[in-house]
Design an enzyme around this catalytic site. Structure first.
Site, PDB file in Angstrom:
ATOM      1  N   GLY A 299      -3.005   8.549  -0.821  1.00 18.35           N
ATOM      2  CA  GLY A 299      -3.690   7.996   0.405  1.00 18.35           C
ATOM      3  C   GLY A 299      -2.492   7.580   1.311  1.00 18.35           C
TER       4      GLY A 299
ATOM      5  N   THR B  84      -1.416   1.776   1.867  1.00 16.57           N
ATOM      6  CA  THR B  84      -2.899   1.474   1.637  1.00 16.57           C
ATOM      7  C   THR B  84      -2.843   0.698   0.298  1.00 16.57           C
ATOM      8  OG1 THR B  84      -2.929   3.468   0.770  1.00 16.57           O
ATOM      9  CG2 THR B  84      -3.718   3.099   3.007  1.00 16.57           C
ATOM     10  N   GLY B  85      -1.946   0.392  -0.284  1.00 24.07           N
ATOM     11  CA  GLY B  85      -1.745  -0.499  -1.468  1.00 24.07           C
ATOM     12  C   GLY B  85      -1.823   0.293  -2.994  1.00 24.07           C
TER      13      GLY B  85
ATOM     14  N   GLU C  94      -0.119   2.534  33.929  1.00 23.30           N
ATOM     15  CA  GLU C  94      -0.845   1.726  33.234  1.00 23.30           C
ATOM     16  C   GLU C  94      -2.069   1.574  33.897  1.00 23.30           C
ATOM     17  OE1 GLU C  94      -0.341   2.018  30.177  1.00 23.30           O
ATOM     18  OE2 GLU C  94       2.058   2.317  30.422  1.00 23.30           O
TER      19      GLU C  94
ATOM     20  N   HIS D 166      -4.223   4.691  33.536  1.00 18.98           N
ATOM     21  CA  HIS D 166      -5.007   4.813  32.142  1.00 18.98           C
ATOM     22  C   HIS D 166      -6.240   3.723  32.152  1.00 18.98           C
ATOM     23  CE1 HIS D 166      -2.093   7.128  30.181  1.00 18.98           C
ATOM     24  NE2 HIS D 166      -1.158   6.169  30.237  1.00 18.98           N
TER      25      HIS D 166
HETATM   26  P1  ADP Z   1       1.574   2.113  -0.947  1.00 20.84           P
HETATM   27  O1  ADP Z   1       2.103   2.138  -2.327  1.00 20.84           O
HETATM   28  O2  ADP Z   1       0.226   2.542  -0.746  1.00 20.84           O
HETATM   29  O3  ADP Z   1       2.459   2.910   0.251  1.00 20.84           O
HETATM   30  P2  ADP Z   1       2.100  -0.404  -1.162  1.00 20.84           P
HETATM   31  O4  ADP Z   1       1.146  -0.773  -2.427  1.00 20.84           O
HETATM   32  O5  ADP Z   1       3.399  -0.621  -1.329  1.00 20.84           O
HETATM   33  O6  ADP Z   1       1.586   0.606  -0.294  1.00 20.84           O
HETATM   34  O7  ADP Z   1       1.652  -1.665   0.068  1.00 20.84           O
HETATM   35  C1  ADP Z   1       2.813  -2.686   0.411  1.00 20.84           C
HETATM   36  C2  ADP Z   1       2.354  -3.910   0.588  1.00 20.84           C
HETATM   37  O8  ADP Z   1       1.193  -3.999   1.454  1.00 20.84           O
HETATM   38  C3  ADP Z   1       1.641  -4.589  -0.487  1.00 20.84           C
HETATM   39  O9  ADP Z   1       2.831  -5.297  -1.153  1.00 20.84           O
HETATM   40  C4  ADP Z   1       0.843  -5.574   0.055  1.00 20.84           C
HETATM   41  O10 ADP Z   1       1.477  -6.550   0.250  1.00 20.84           O
HETATM   42  C5  ADP Z   1       0.035  -5.035   1.288  1.00 20.84           C
HETATM   43  N1  ADP Z   1      -0.983  -4.417   0.874  1.00 20.84           N
HETATM   44  C6  ADP Z   1      -1.339  -3.039   0.950  1.00 20.84           C
HETATM   45  N2  ADP Z   1      -2.581  -2.604   0.852  1.00 20.84           N
HETATM   46  C7  ADP Z   1      -3.336  -3.712   0.350  1.00 20.84           C
HETATM   47  C8  ADP Z   1      -4.308  -4.218  -0.105  1.00 20.84           C
HETATM   48  N3  ADP Z   1      -5.391  -3.134  -0.306  1.00 20.84           N
HETATM   49  N4  ADP Z   1      -4.715  -5.508  -0.354  1.00 20.84           N
HETATM   50  C9  ADP Z   1      -3.868  -6.480  -0.156  1.00 20.84           C
HETATM   51  N5  ADP Z   1      -2.737  -6.122   0.153  1.00 20.84           N
HETATM   52  C10 ADP Z   1      -2.340  -4.916   0.440  1.00 20.84           C
HETATM   53 ZN    ZN Z   2       0.791   6.709  29.596  1.00 26.78          ZN
END
Ligand code: ADP
Ligand code: ZN
Length: 604
Positions: free
Chosen positions: A197, A201-202, A421, A424
């Site tokens: 993903g 995105t976590g 602006e 737009h």
């Molecule tokens: P990825 O590994 O997908 O690039 P990360 O897990 O490193 O993303 O996300 C970075 C930070 O963003 C996490 O430490 C958290 O603080 C926040 N974060 C990202 N997704 C979530 C989620 N679904 N719920 C809560 N916090 C999130």
């Molecule tokens: Zn513009």
């Protein structure tokens, strides 16, 4: 870590030097008074010597009154014979030699130095920072970071807004907690899980949460750490990582950016390092295949480029479970915001749903930084709680970068920006299919001199042709307004034009929105994913170009006619924007109402 070893080696060298110095000084009878050889001989003849010691070519003795003397003799044996003839009692001593440990050290010194240099060289080359655990001295070591269960604080509750992904991995927690139960039941638990993903995105968070929830150790390493300049190191790091993992089982091994290792083998741009990457990938496959059901190690990998992964990685027994971790939707965003605001005081006026609505396309990481930004602003403004106002500013900052109020802009530039602006905004305002205008600003942020923010009424997952066309018109509105008012073109529209070309081309080539070309897909070959492009005849290419151009031209004409029709509004809004720097949707509405006593066909 690196500085620790650097310091250590520097101190070691200093200690060595001191030891040597001390040693050489200790044995030298420097309190002794130097005496010429001839004088020495006369002293011998006079029998005025006692406590004579010979150390290689130096004779040291005491005179009657206890003073210390020394003489360097040309021939020790001559001096000895001379002394013996006079019946002097002589002690001989080995010439001062450093003790064995110093000698060994000395003879190894060049090698030690070389090794130290080599080590730092490697640290640099591989991007340090992720090595650790005090094991960084060996190249073939995995350099994975280990989080022990006692230290891990992340739980599944901390992961919000990605419920489907969470459900898919929930059983891993049970397995890691009680692996025996699953083995007894004969259940096959996946050894490899691929999370894919968009960035932020976590994925990492989810993997950590699984380990935290199950209370097992968590090894994490980034795929790029495997790929070194020298062939074989990556593979040996993989081997080490897995053997460490097996020792700590049950546990989780997390490999971030797996695409750095697992890129499609036939693809790749051939820029060196391929052998090494392949070896590393092969080793990874070997290790995963070698897993036994009772190894109780789960490998979780993450990537945002699943499309370029080598299919071999996804075969059964390897990363055969793939879980998509999507960008959160409105509801998900609200939950993530709330999770991160748990530790902060929030004013009663805060409506998280509104913020969630205004942050389409935000990732979890961006939402986290929004809340963090808000907390910082709160402190800076001496507020006791986060207010809606603060959240709005924090959102702008995360979305568009920090304001650059100090940037010096000439008056003319400012006027052109305002006009651009408003161009737009006005076009969007007049087109029902376009996203509603949220606000317009000419406060410079990041690289942009001004910005028009639109906010969709609801989340859109697909777009119809009318919407896309309205987007084209809106994007071109900036440039058109400049042309109408100042009768000239500026570079300020470069980014708009880029987006226009991109959207128009995709409308024709990917979404089949041109009648002349028809619903056919024309995708250019991409060197990255190694997919061959479709063969396109030259005629078709000309046709495509013609259609793209026609589309853009008609959007341009539409924007121009709209702005010409509402020239008075264009001027009024520009004036207001120059005065207030930011105008909101409500303010635009008021100005539009005041300027159009008889609304002309617009529904907003
Ligand atoms: P990825 O590994 O997908 O690039 P990360 O897990 O490193 O993303 O996300 C970075 C930070 O963003 C996490 O430490 C958290 O603080 C926040 N974060 C990202 N997704 C979530 C989620 N679904 N719920 C809560 N916090 C999130
Ligand atoms: Zn513009």
């Amino acid at each position: 870590m690196q500085s620790f070893y650097k310091n250590l080696s520097i101190w070691l060298l200093i200690a060595l030097a001191v030891l040597l110095l001390f040693h050489t000084c200790k044995k030298t009878p420097d309190r002794a008074h130097a005496v010429p050889y001839t004088e020495f001989l006369t002293k011998v003849d006079a029998g005025a010597l006692s406590k004579v010691t010979i150390i290689s070519n130096t004779v040291v003795w005491e005179s009657g009154d206890g003073k210390l003397f020394k003489t360097v003799v040309p021939q020790a044996s001559d001096a000895l014979a001379h002394l013996l003839r006079k019946n002097v009692v002589i002690r001989t001593e080995e010439p001062s030699q450093p003790p064995w440990y110093l000698q060994t050290l000395l003879s190894w010194l060049p090698f030690v130095l070389f090794a130290v240099l080599w080590f730092f060289y490697f640290q640099k080359g591989s991007g340090s920072g992720s090595g650790g655990g005090g094991r960084a001295l060996a190249f073939g070591k995995s350099r994975a970071r280990l989080i022990n269960p006692e230290e891990s604080k992340v739980k599944l509750d901390d992961v919000a807004g990605i419920d489907e992904a969470k459900e898919e991995v929930a059983e891993l927690v049970d397995f890691l907690k009680k692996p025996e139960k699953f083995v007894e039941a004969g259940a096959r638990i996946p050894t490899g899980v691929l999370l894919y993903g968009e960035p932020g995105t976590g994925k990492t968070l989810l993997a950590k949460a699984i380990a935290g929830e199950a209370g097992v150790p968590f090894f994490s390493i980034s795929g790029s750490n495997f790929v070194e300049m020298y062939v074989g190191i990556g593979a040996s790091r993989v081997r080490d990582l897995f053997s460490e993992g097996k020792k700590k089982a049950p546990c989780i091994i997390f490999i971030d950016e797996i695409d750095a290792v697992g890129r499609h083998r036939s693809a790749g741009t051939g820029a060196g390092g391929n052998d090494e990457r392949e070896q590393t990938l092969n080793q990874l496959l070997v290790e995963m295949d070698g897993f036994e059901a009772n190894d109780h190690v789960i490998v979780i990998a993450a990537t945002n480029r699943q499309d370029i992964l080598d299919p071999a990685l996804m075969r059964p027994g390897r990363f055969d479970r793939q879980v998509m971790v999507p960008l959160p939707d409105v509801g998900g965003r609200e939950k993530i915001l709330k999770v991160h605001a748990r530790a902060t005081k929030v004013a009663p006026d805060v409506d998280w749903q509104v913020i969630a609505k205004g942050t389409p396309g935000f990732s979890g990481a961006q939402l986290a930084s929004l809340v963090n930004e808000a907390a910082l602003l709160m402190t800076r403004r001496n507020f006791r709680a986060i207010t809606m106002d603060i959240l709005e500013s924090a959102k702008d900052k995360v979305m568009m970068g920090a304001e650059r109020r100090s940037l010096i802009i000439t008056d003319r530039e400012r006027r052109i920006t305002a006009c651009h602006e408003v161009g737009h905004a006005l076009v969007a305002w007049m087109l029902p299919a376009a996203d509603p205008v949220h606000k317009v600003t000419i406060i410079p942020r990041g690289r942009a001199l001004g910005l028009t923010m639109q906010q969709p009424e609801e989340e859109r997952l697909s777009h119809d042709r009318a919407y896309l066309f309205a987007t084209l018109c809106t994007l071109l509105g900036g440039r058109v307004a400049e042309e109408i008012v100042f009768n000239q073109m500026t570079t300020g529209a470069a980014n708009d034009i880029e987006r226009v070309s991109d959207i128009a081309r995709r409308m024709v080539c990917e979404w089949g929105m041109s009648e002349v070309v028809g619903p056919l897909h024309f995708k250019a070959a991409s060197p990255l994913n190694g997919q061959p492009g479709h063969l396109v005849s030259e005629q078709t290419m000309v046709l495509i170009d013609g259609e793209v151009k026609k589309l853009v031209q008609s959007a341009y004409d539409k924007a121009r006619s709209l702005l010409l029709e509402h020239r008075d509004l264009l001027d009024a809004l520009t004036h207001a924007l120059l005065e207030r720097e930011t105008i909101t949707r409500a303010e635009i509405e008021a100005i539009v109402m005041a300027n159009t006593a008889t609304p002309s066909g617009s529904d907003r």
